[in-house]
Scaffold this motif. Structure first.
Motif, PDB file in Angstrom:
ATOM      1  N   CYS A 187       0.630  -1.308   0.394  1.00  0.00           N
ATOM      2  CA  CYS A 187       0.127  -0.025  -0.100  1.00  0.00           C
ATOM      3  C   CYS A 187       1.019   1.526   0.420  1.00  0.00           C
ATOM      4  N   CYS A 196      -9.145   4.419  -2.254  1.00  0.00           N
ATOM      5  CA  CYS A 196      -9.786   2.776  -1.657  1.00  0.00           C
ATOM      6  C   CYS A 196     -10.807   3.925  -0.315  1.00  0.00           C
ATOM      7  N   CYS A 220      -7.294   0.287  -6.197  1.00  0.00           N
ATOM      8  CA  CYS A 220      -6.126   0.283  -5.572  1.00  0.00           C
ATOM      9  C   CYS A 220      -5.384  -0.013  -6.922  1.00  0.00           C
TER      10      CYS A 220
END
Ligand code: HEM
Ligand code: SF4
Lengths: 394, 65
Positions: B10, B16, B56
């Motif tokens: 991430c 998101c 994402c």
């Protein structure tokens, strides 16, 4: 197993000058033919639809980048050593060295500078009133990115030409690529000199690379290719997004009014611009094993062309895909790629494009074209070369 | 529906959280918080959670059914 002859074939040259200037009709024809289409001119499987593009991008074990993501063997060899052309551990190591400098968290310290520069660019453009959209779009990336990457002042005048050429070289070996190959080699030579002379600006990403090489975390030879990794894709792409945004808002004044009424729509607008006019046309992958895609057998070693620009207009995925609508939920668009190789610079690209739009939306009532657009000839980058505009002040 | 988050991957792009603010959020440090870590996403949040997984940009999120 279906034979190659079962696969629809597309004969027109997707990279002829006319196709480069007007690509979307070709994409529509490809999508119509099927999920996997053989491009006889370039000897690759094209993926014109969203679902297969996404599937391939997310399965980097089966669809590798280390054989290069270009369309010709020369570029696929020259680019070895870049993050873009690597897989697995090598990729993770290379990406981790620099990508952390570009996360939204790391970029927060730059936000004020970017906003100020964007305001200055907008102010100047509005004062001039009649402008070239591409010139307006170039100012901000050129004032931000070379400093961040650490490119010395001297030599910057060539950057745009070199970076454009580096992308051009990733297309098929047509006269376009042949014309620009010397310039892309020029960029490589210059990057090597920057590493040799240790002239990357202090505290920049290039400087990080020199330190990583000193500590033996990367090979010295990787420094130069990795600097190019971050410079080449950082200018034209963002210039494309900003200039296309200006063009789209000139064509759709009602969308500009929506944005003026609610500037919080800016981040959505950026996604929609990158969906509607994807700055990178396509990159390729190589199948690492015999596999299958949408019912089509793909032999090991085949090259597949992921057409980001076409996936983003696929009617199987998007309602009215050709309509530009900033209220649309376009977050899943593939213009920045997706997955392991998903654009490392998208935080910066989003920041720059948003900053310009916010600065202009405050100051400009309407955007009007005052002449026809001229599209740039580049095998990989889809962007305007020139677009005369009038900015009518608020 | 369970979701796995690959935290090292991430990069904090926050797409998101835009899609599913009830499921994902970013703190002041752009550090990701996933509300249903170790449990299941409640029915009413599923469509949004699925959209978040699809949005994402670095594929740090995965649906484990
Ligand atoms: C609107 C602007 C931009 C667009 C549309 C864009 C698009 C893309 C795409 C489609 C990829 C995926 C490549 C693949 O699938 O193989 C990519 C990768 C990459 N981009 Fe961008 N890009 C943009 C701006 C930037 C900027 C500003 C930077 C750097 C400061 C950057 C650095 C990179 C790097 C380093 C990669 C390789 C990542 C990897 O292989 O892990 N990009 N970009
Ligand atoms: S969208 Fe992906 S990268 Fe961005 S914060 Fe969420 S999980 Fe992290």
């Amino acid at each position: 197993m279906p034979l190659r002859t079962d696969i629809p074939v597309y004969r027109p040259d997707l990279y002829s000058a006319s196709a480069i200037r007007d690509t979307y009709p070709h994409y529509a024809a490809l999508r119509e033919l099927g999920p996997v289409v053989w491009l006889s001119k370039h000897k690759v499987y094209a993926l014109p639809r969203y679902a297969e593009c996404r599937q391939v991008l997310l399965d980097d074990d089966t669809f590798a980048s280390s054989g290069g993501v270009g369309l010709n063997p020369v570029a696929n060899r020259v680019g070895q050593g870049t993050t873009l052309f690597s897989d697995g551990e090598d990729h993770a190591r290379r990406r981790s060295l620099l990508a952390h400098r570009l996360t939204p968290r790391a970029l927060r310290t730059m936000k004020d500078t970017v906003d100020q520069q964007a305001a200055a660019v907008a102010e100047d453009a509005v004062a001039r009133r009649t402008v070239d959209a591409v010139e307006v779009a170039t100012a901000l990336p050129m004032s931000v990115v070379p400093d961040l990457v650490g490119w010395p002042q001297q030599g910057r005048e060539h950057l745009l030409r070199w970076a454009g050429a580096t992308f051009d070289a990733l297309g098929p070996l047509n006269c376009q690529a042949a014309r620009t190959l010397p310039a892309s080699l020029g960029m490589m030579r210059y990057a090597r000199a920057v590493v040799r002379d240790r002239s990357a600006l202090d505290g920049s990403m290039g400087h990080d690379l020199l330190l990583a090489a000193d500590e033996g975390r990367i090979m010295p030879a990787e420094c130069a290719t990795m600097m190019i990794d971050y410079l080449a894709p950082s200018l034209d792409t963002t210039i494309s997004a900003i200039s296309s945004a200006l063009y789209l808002f000139a064509l759709h004044p009602e969308q500009w009014r929506l944005l003026k009424a609610d500037p919080d729509l800016v981040p959505k607008a950026v996604n929609e611009v990158v969906r509607h006019q994807s700055p990178i046309r396509a990159f390729s992958r190589t199948a690492t094993r015999d596999t299958e895609l949408a019912g089509t057998a793909i032999p090991k070693g085949s090259r597949l062309l992921v057409l980001y620009g076409s996936a983003n207009r696929d009617p199987l995925e998007w309602d009215d895909p050709d309509t530009f609508d900033i209220r649309r939920d376009a977050a899943r668009q593939l213009g920045f790629g997706q997955g392991t190789h998903g654009c490392a610079g998208q935080g910066l690209a989003r920041m720059e494009t948003s900053a310009i739009l916010r600065a202009l939306v405050e100051r400009v009532d309407r955007i009007e074209t005052t002449g026809p657009p001229e599209w740039a000839l580049n095998n990989v980058i889809h962007r305007l070369e020139r677009l005369p505009l009038e900015l009518i002040p608020a | 529906m369970k979701i796995s988050v690959d935290y090292p991957r991430c990069e904090g792009h926050g797409l998101c959280a835009d899609q599913a603010p009830d499921v994902f959020s970013l703190d002041d440090d752009a550090e990701l918080t996933y509300r249903f870590e170790g449990t299941v996403v409640p029915d009413e949040s599923r469509p949004a959670a699925r959209a978040a997984v699809n949005a994402c940009p670095v594929a740090a999120l995965r649906v484990l059914t």
